[in-house]
Enzyme design. Structure first.
Site, PDB file in Angstrom:
ATOM      1  N   LYS A 247       7.578  -1.079   6.544  1.00 48.15           N
ATOM      2  CA  LYS A 247       7.615   0.126   5.708  1.00 48.15           C
ATOM      3  C   LYS A 247       8.901   0.125   4.881  1.00 48.15           C
ATOM      4  O   LYS A 247       9.959  -0.284   5.369  1.00 48.15           O
ATOM      5  CB  LYS A 247       7.525   1.376   6.558  1.00 48.15           C
ATOM      6  CG  LYS A 247       8.503   1.441   7.692  1.00 48.15           C
ATOM      7  CD  LYS A 247       8.227   2.598   8.632  1.00 48.15           C
ATOM      8  CE  LYS A 247       9.132   2.501   9.841  1.00 48.15           C
ATOM      9  NZ  LYS A 247       8.781   3.350  10.945  1.00 48.15           N
TER      10      LYS A 247
ATOM     11  N   GLU B 162       0.840  -1.205   0.000  1.00 48.63           N
ATOM     12  CA  GLU B 162       0.000   0.000   0.000  1.00 48.63           C
ATOM     13  C   GLU B 162       0.871   1.250   0.000  1.00 48.63           C
ATOM     14  O   GLU B 162       2.037   1.198   0.398  1.00 48.63           O
ATOM     15  CB  GLU B 162      -0.886   0.017   1.255  1.00 48.63           C
ATOM     16  CG  GLU B 162      -1.899  -1.115   1.278  1.00 48.63           C
ATOM     17  CD  GLU B 162      -2.662  -1.207   2.592  1.00 48.63           C
ATOM     18  OE1 GLU B 162      -2.318  -0.473   3.547  1.00 48.63           O
ATOM     19  OE2 GLU B 162      -3.586  -2.023   2.662  1.00 48.63           O
TER      20      GLU B 162
ATOM     21  N   ARG C  92      -2.019   9.375  11.659  1.00 45.09           N
ATOM     22  CA  ARG C  92      -2.907   8.255  11.909  1.00 45.09           C
ATOM     23  C   ARG C  92      -4.226   8.748  12.487  1.00 45.09           C
ATOM     24  O   ARG C  92      -4.215   9.597  13.397  1.00 45.09           O
ATOM     25  CB  ARG C  92      -2.222   7.338  12.918  1.00 45.09           C
ATOM     26  CG  ARG C  92      -2.784   5.950  13.016  1.00 45.09           C
ATOM     27  CD  ARG C  92      -2.034   5.067  12.107  1.00 45.09           C
ATOM     28  NE  ARG C  92      -2.441   3.686  12.206  1.00 45.09           N
ATOM     29  CZ  ARG C  92      -1.590   2.680  12.423  1.00 45.09           C
ATOM     30  NH1 ARG C  92      -0.321   2.919  12.610  1.00 45.09           N
ATOM     31  NH2 ARG C  92      -2.019   1.429  12.439  1.00 45.09           N
TER      32      ARG C  92
ATOM     33  N   PHE D 226      -6.940   1.886   5.794  1.00 44.78           N
ATOM     34  CA  PHE D 226      -6.144   0.697   5.462  1.00 44.78           C
ATOM     35  C   PHE D 226      -6.405  -0.498   6.377  1.00 44.78           C
ATOM     36  O   PHE D 226      -5.848  -1.564   6.172  1.00 44.78           O
ATOM     37  CB  PHE D 226      -4.648   1.024   5.413  1.00 44.78           C
ATOM     38  CG  PHE D 226      -4.103   1.701   6.640  1.00 44.78           C
ATOM     39  CD1 PHE D 226      -3.895   0.986   7.795  1.00 44.78           C
ATOM     40  CD2 PHE D 226      -3.793   3.057   6.611  1.00 44.78           C
ATOM     41  CE1 PHE D 226      -3.392   1.601   8.911  1.00 44.78           C
ATOM     42  CE2 PHE D 226      -3.275   3.684   7.734  1.00 44.78           C
ATOM     43  CZ  PHE D 226      -3.083   2.952   8.895  1.00 44.78           C
TER      44      PHE D 226
ATOM     45  N   GLU E 278      -5.023   6.763   7.553  1.00 45.62           N
ATOM     46  CA  GLU E 278      -4.061   7.858   7.556  1.00 45.62           C
ATOM     47  C   GLU E 278      -4.753   9.055   6.910  1.00 45.62           C
ATOM     48  O   GLU E 278      -5.288   8.960   5.805  1.00 45.62           O
ATOM     49  CB  GLU E 278      -2.817   7.455   6.757  1.00 45.62           C
ATOM     50  CG  GLU E 278      -1.692   8.465   6.795  1.00 45.62           C
ATOM     51  CD  GLU E 278      -0.738   8.311   7.995  1.00 45.62           C
ATOM     52  OE1 GLU E 278      -1.022   7.502   8.905  1.00 45.62           O
ATOM     53  OE2 GLU E 278       0.277   9.023   8.009  1.00 45.62           O
TER      54      GLU E 278
ATOM     55  N   ARG F 167       4.711  -3.305  17.460  1.00 41.96           N
ATOM     56  CA  ARG F 167       5.476  -3.050  16.249  1.00 41.96           C
ATOM     57  C   ARG F 167       5.741  -4.423  15.644  1.00 41.96           C
ATOM     58  O   ARG F 167       6.552  -5.178  16.160  1.00 41.96           O
ATOM     59  CB  ARG F 167       6.788  -2.341  16.627  1.00 41.96           C
ATOM     60  CG  ARG F 167       7.392  -1.559  15.499  1.00 41.96           C
ATOM     61  CD  ARG F 167       8.480  -0.628  15.988  1.00 41.96           C
ATOM     62  NE  ARG F 167       7.998   0.677  16.423  1.00 41.96           N
ATOM     63  CZ  ARG F 167       7.532   1.622  15.620  1.00 41.96           C
ATOM     64  NH1 ARG F 167       7.485   1.425  14.326  1.00 41.96           N
ATOM     65  NH2 ARG F 167       7.122   2.773  16.112  1.00 41.96           N
TER      66      ARG F 167
ATOM     67  N   LYS G 114       2.426   4.351   1.540  1.00 43.80           N
ATOM     68  CA  LYS G 114       2.646   4.843   2.902  1.00 43.80           C
ATOM     69  C   LYS G 114       2.435   6.348   2.833  1.00 43.80           C
ATOM     70  O   LYS G 114       3.285   7.083   2.340  1.00 43.80           O
ATOM     71  CB  LYS G 114       4.045   4.506   3.412  1.00 43.80           C
ATOM     72  CG  LYS G 114       4.240   4.954   4.859  1.00 43.80           C
ATOM     73  CD  LYS G 114       5.651   4.709   5.338  1.00 43.80           C
ATOM     74  CE  LYS G 114       5.815   4.971   6.823  1.00 43.80           C
ATOM     75  NZ  LYS G 114       5.381   6.288   7.263  1.00 43.80           N
TER      76      LYS G 114
ATOM     77  N   ARG H  41      -3.017   8.356  17.202  1.00 46.43           N
ATOM     78  CA  ARG H  41      -2.313   7.154  17.658  1.00 46.43           C
ATOM     79  C   ARG H  41      -1.940   7.258  19.122  1.00 46.43           C
ATOM     80  O   ARG H  41      -1.637   6.262  19.746  1.00 46.43           O
ATOM     81  CB  ARG H  41      -1.086   6.887  16.787  1.00 46.43           C
ATOM     82  CG  ARG H  41      -0.058   7.975  16.856  1.00 46.43           C
ATOM     83  CD  ARG H  41       1.016   7.760  15.829  1.00 46.43           C
ATOM     84  NE  ARG H  41       2.072   6.897  16.307  1.00 46.43           N
ATOM     85  CZ  ARG H  41       3.056   6.447  15.536  1.00 46.43           C
ATOM     86  NH1 ARG H  41       3.077   6.750  14.253  1.00 46.43           N
ATOM     87  NH2 ARG H  41       3.997   5.706  16.028  1.00 46.43           N
TER      88      ARG H  41
HETATM   89  P1  AMP Z   1       6.426   5.438  10.919  1.00 43.56           P
HETATM   90  O1  AMP Z   1       5.674   6.571  11.575  1.00 43.56           O
HETATM   91  O2  AMP Z   1       7.528   5.850  10.015  1.00 43.56           O
HETATM   92  O3  AMP Z   1       6.781   4.345  11.910  1.00 43.56           O
HETATM   93  O4  AMP Z   1       5.416   4.735   9.926  1.00 43.56           O
HETATM   94  C1  AMP Z   1       4.247   4.116  10.332  1.00 43.56           C
HETATM   95  C2  AMP Z   1       3.067   5.029  10.084  1.00 43.56           C
HETATM   96  O5  AMP Z   1       2.779   5.148   8.709  1.00 43.56           O
HETATM   97  C3  AMP Z   1       1.793   4.486  10.641  1.00 43.56           C
HETATM   98  O6  AMP Z   1       1.687   4.726  12.023  1.00 43.56           O
HETATM   99  C4  AMP Z   1       0.728   5.249   9.860  1.00 43.56           C
HETATM  100  O7  AMP Z   1       0.432   6.469  10.518  1.00 43.56           O
HETATM  101  C5  AMP Z   1       1.427   5.586   8.559  1.00 43.56           C
HETATM  102  N1  AMP Z   1       0.831   4.956   7.364  1.00 43.56           N
HETATM  103  C6  AMP Z   1       0.683   5.587   6.183  1.00 43.56           C
HETATM  104  N2  AMP Z   1       0.126   4.780   5.259  1.00 43.56           N
HETATM  105  C7  AMP Z   1      -0.106   3.592   5.862  1.00 43.56           C
HETATM  106  C8  AMP Z   1      -0.664   2.338   5.419  1.00 43.56           C
HETATM  107  N3  AMP Z   1      -1.088   2.149   4.163  1.00 43.56           N
HETATM  108  N4  AMP Z   1      -0.720   1.329   6.328  1.00 43.56           N
HETATM  109  C9  AMP Z   1      -0.279   1.507   7.601  1.00 43.56           C
HETATM  110  N5  AMP Z   1       0.251   2.656   8.064  1.00 43.56           N
HETATM  111  C10 AMP Z   1       0.346   3.708   7.213  1.00 43.56           C
END
Ligand code: AMP
Length: 574
Positions: A426, A251, A258, A344, A303, A420, A253, A273
């Site tokens: 990601k 998907e 969130r 998502f 998101e 996590r 990102k 979140r």
């Molecule tokens: P990070 O903040 O870098 O740890 O990345 C994780 C965050 O990406 C999640 O907490 C979501 O807020 C965001 N996110 C964006 N798109 C998606 C998606 N398709 N699925 C899950 N999380 C997503």
């Protein structure tokens, strides 16, 4: 229960830094804790209500100083002077209480019930005369407190308990106190129940009877926030496929924040979140959810991402971040900084929890219940594939669409609140940015006189939960207020945000309670003996406040080490 017993426990718990010893001390305490004292569980982490509840104590150091002065009968100057010397308002209260000559004949015995009763009145107070009423409530408690109790009361009130207890210590201690084996499985069950309910006392109610299977009765509740599932990082597409398996869902990102959407009948509630209720800030999301999502009750994970109304291009997070906090001018803001909701995941639908259903089922259900309306609410852009080439093209498309990268998701796995997980990964280009916590600062001089102008940044040590320093930052912050430009933050604004969390002042330097998370961009990570993380950022630059993230969401030392290694592999600048 006597508050004295709790204070003695705090004292014993802070006498060791060893995790196992702390757990054992807490386990003993929990074993002896009466059913009716269940709310003491909140006090253990310095709270007065469950984590999901937004009512917090919220008392500034200034008010605490006033209360200490009034309760003990010394002037405020003395309290401030001692604070500068000792650097801990709790210890100041302890010392001054011990010195107090007055007869203590009228001292009432403090109970935890009384402490909770008074502290719980604090967030309810509003309007005229609030400060005086708050002061009276705290002073009443402090007047009755002997030195040790005064120490922990003050620390609780200013939100800085300093006993090194974490939610995970409480989880471990519950397992030790009430179950013997098999320990690991029990720990997971307790953690799951905590993550679903965000209510330690509710979990305690069940485990204290020794019935671990009863924990399964703790269900998701629509309208009560849940901790979201978090992703791990993969270096590239190949590695991501190897970890999550083929085929998998990929998907976009999205570069937003969130938003978890709860609906029960006509009632829609939105949470970040960090479990903050932001329903009021996003009236359009309520509208889209009502119009374009089928069903009476559900919980959606999504998101929210900003876009430009004219060009329809997506906008980076920092341009819309203020929508999370601003409580006024909502309509204007909604017009200027619109968001699109990209759903998502789905955790609950029509009375049933979907947490244990495989992702492929959940994602299929999303397609069924959402009628996609671009720039309003849509199912997050997704492909299901085993083909690395297709995955690569999709990744490039996400970047062209100004998103951060892609997410790889195992189709068979469940939704694990609060974790996590290794089944959601990601992949994003090396951006040299981190989410860090401000843990200290220095006052500036000249035109920045009176404002904090250099900020100490820290990452999180995932093993101990402590924050480790990794650099100092002064760039990227504006000289003038940002009200007009709406983007970024000024020295004055950031100083005002941080001031309530100052816990120690020495000369120009202040120590700050880890509360405020910011996104920071840097040029390079180096090894460094100057900071206790062992690393230093070169040229860190402020990019955005992260009101949606709590300090526990900050980048970890492990993230820093990974970025340090990968920069060596793909040396690009110089
Ligand atoms: P990070 O903040 O870098 O740890 O990345 C994780 C965050 O990406 C999640 O907490 C979501 O807020 C965001 N996110 C964006 N798109 C998606 C998606 N398709 N699925 C899950 N999380 C997503």
């Amino acid at each position: 229960m006597k508050y004295q017993q709790l204070a003695e426990f705090y004292n014993e718990a802070s006498s060791t830094t060893k995790r196992l010893e702390k757990t054992a001390i807490l386990a003993k305490f929990l074993k002896n804790l009466d059913e009716k004292d269940r709310d003491v569980l909140y006090l253990l982490l310095g709270d007065i209500y469950p984590e999901y509840d937004e009512r917090k104590i919220g008392i500034s150091n200034q008010l605490a100083i006033k209360a200490i002065s009034k309760a003990i009968g010394v002037d405020e100057k003395t309290v401030v002077h001692e604070w500068k010397e000792i650097g801990d308002l709790g210890k100041v209260a302890e010392k001054l209480t011990a010195k107090k000559k007055q007869a203590t004949l009228h001292r009432h015995v403090l109970t935890t019930e009384k402490v909770l009763e008074n502290l719980r009145k604090l967030p309810e107070l509003e309007g005229k005369g609030t400060v005086g009423k708050k002061l009276a409530l705290i002073t009443e408690l402090l007047t009755s407190a002997p030195p040790l109790e005064a120490l922990y009361l003050v620390r609780t009130i200013i939100g800085d308990l300093r006993i090194g207890l974490k939610e995970s210590t409480i989880r471990d201690a519950m397992a030790v106190a009430f179950f013997s084996d098999p320990e690991k499985e029990n720990l997971k069950k307790i953690q799951d129940a905590i993550d679903k309910s965000n209510d330690l006392a509710a979990v305690f109610d069940i485990v204290r009877d020794g019935k671990i299977s009863e924990l399964e009765k703790i269900h998701l509740q629509v309208g009560k926030p849940v901790k979201v599932m978090l992703a791990q990082k993969a270096e590239n597409i190949h590695e991501a496929f190897e970890t999550v398996g083929k085929p998998c869902a990929i998907e976009y990102k999205y570069d937003g924040f969130r938003l978890v959407i709860h609906k029960k009948g006509n009632q829609i509630t939105l949470f970040t979140r960090r479990l903050e209720n932001v329903t009021k800030q996003f009236p359009e999301v309520i509208d889209y959810t009502k119009k374009y999502v089928k069903g009476d009750s559900f919980i959606l994970d999504s998101e929210a991402v900003g876009f430009d109304r004219k060009t329809k291009e997506y906008r980076p997070f920092q341009e819309i971040s203020q929508r999370i906090r601003r409580k006024y001018d909502i309509e204007k803001l909604q017009e200027e900084l619109p968001v699109e909701i990209n759903v998502f995941d789905i955790l609950y639908y029509e009375g049933k929890s979907l947490l244990n259903e495989p992702f492929e089922k959940r994602t299929a259900l999303i397609k069924n219940v959402i009628s996609g309306h671009p720039y309003k609410i849509i199912h997050a852009k997704q492909i299901i594939t085993s083909d690395e080439k297709k995955a690569g093209e999709f990744y490039k498309k996400a970047l062209r669409d100004r998103q951060e990268g892609v997410m790889f998701k195992n189709l068979k796995k469940e939704y694990q609140p609060g974790s996590r997980v290794g089944h959601m990964l990601k992949v994003k280009p090396e951006t040299r940015d981190l989410d860090l916590v401000i843990t200290g600062a220095e006052y500036g001089t000249g035109k920045r006189h009176g404002w904090l102008s250099s900020f100490i940044l820290s990452c999180k040590d995932e093993k101990t939960g402590k924050f480790l320093e990794i650099g100092k930052m002064g760039t990227g912050i504006k000289e003038k207020s940002t009200e007009e430009s709406k983007i970024g933050i000024s020295f004055k604004e950031l100083t005002e945000k941080l001031k309530p969390y100052i816990i120690e002042e020495k000369g120009k330097s202040v120590k700050i309670k880890p509360k405020i998370v910011i996104s920071v961009n840097y040029q390079e990570i180096q090894h460094s003996p100057n900071y206790n993380s062992g690393f230093a950022l070169r040229f860190p630059r402020f990019t955005a406040l992260r009101p949606d993230k709590s300090p526990s969401d900050a980048s970890t030392l492990e993230d820093v080490k990974k970025d340090f290694k990968s920069q060596k592999r793909s040396w690009r600048y110089g």
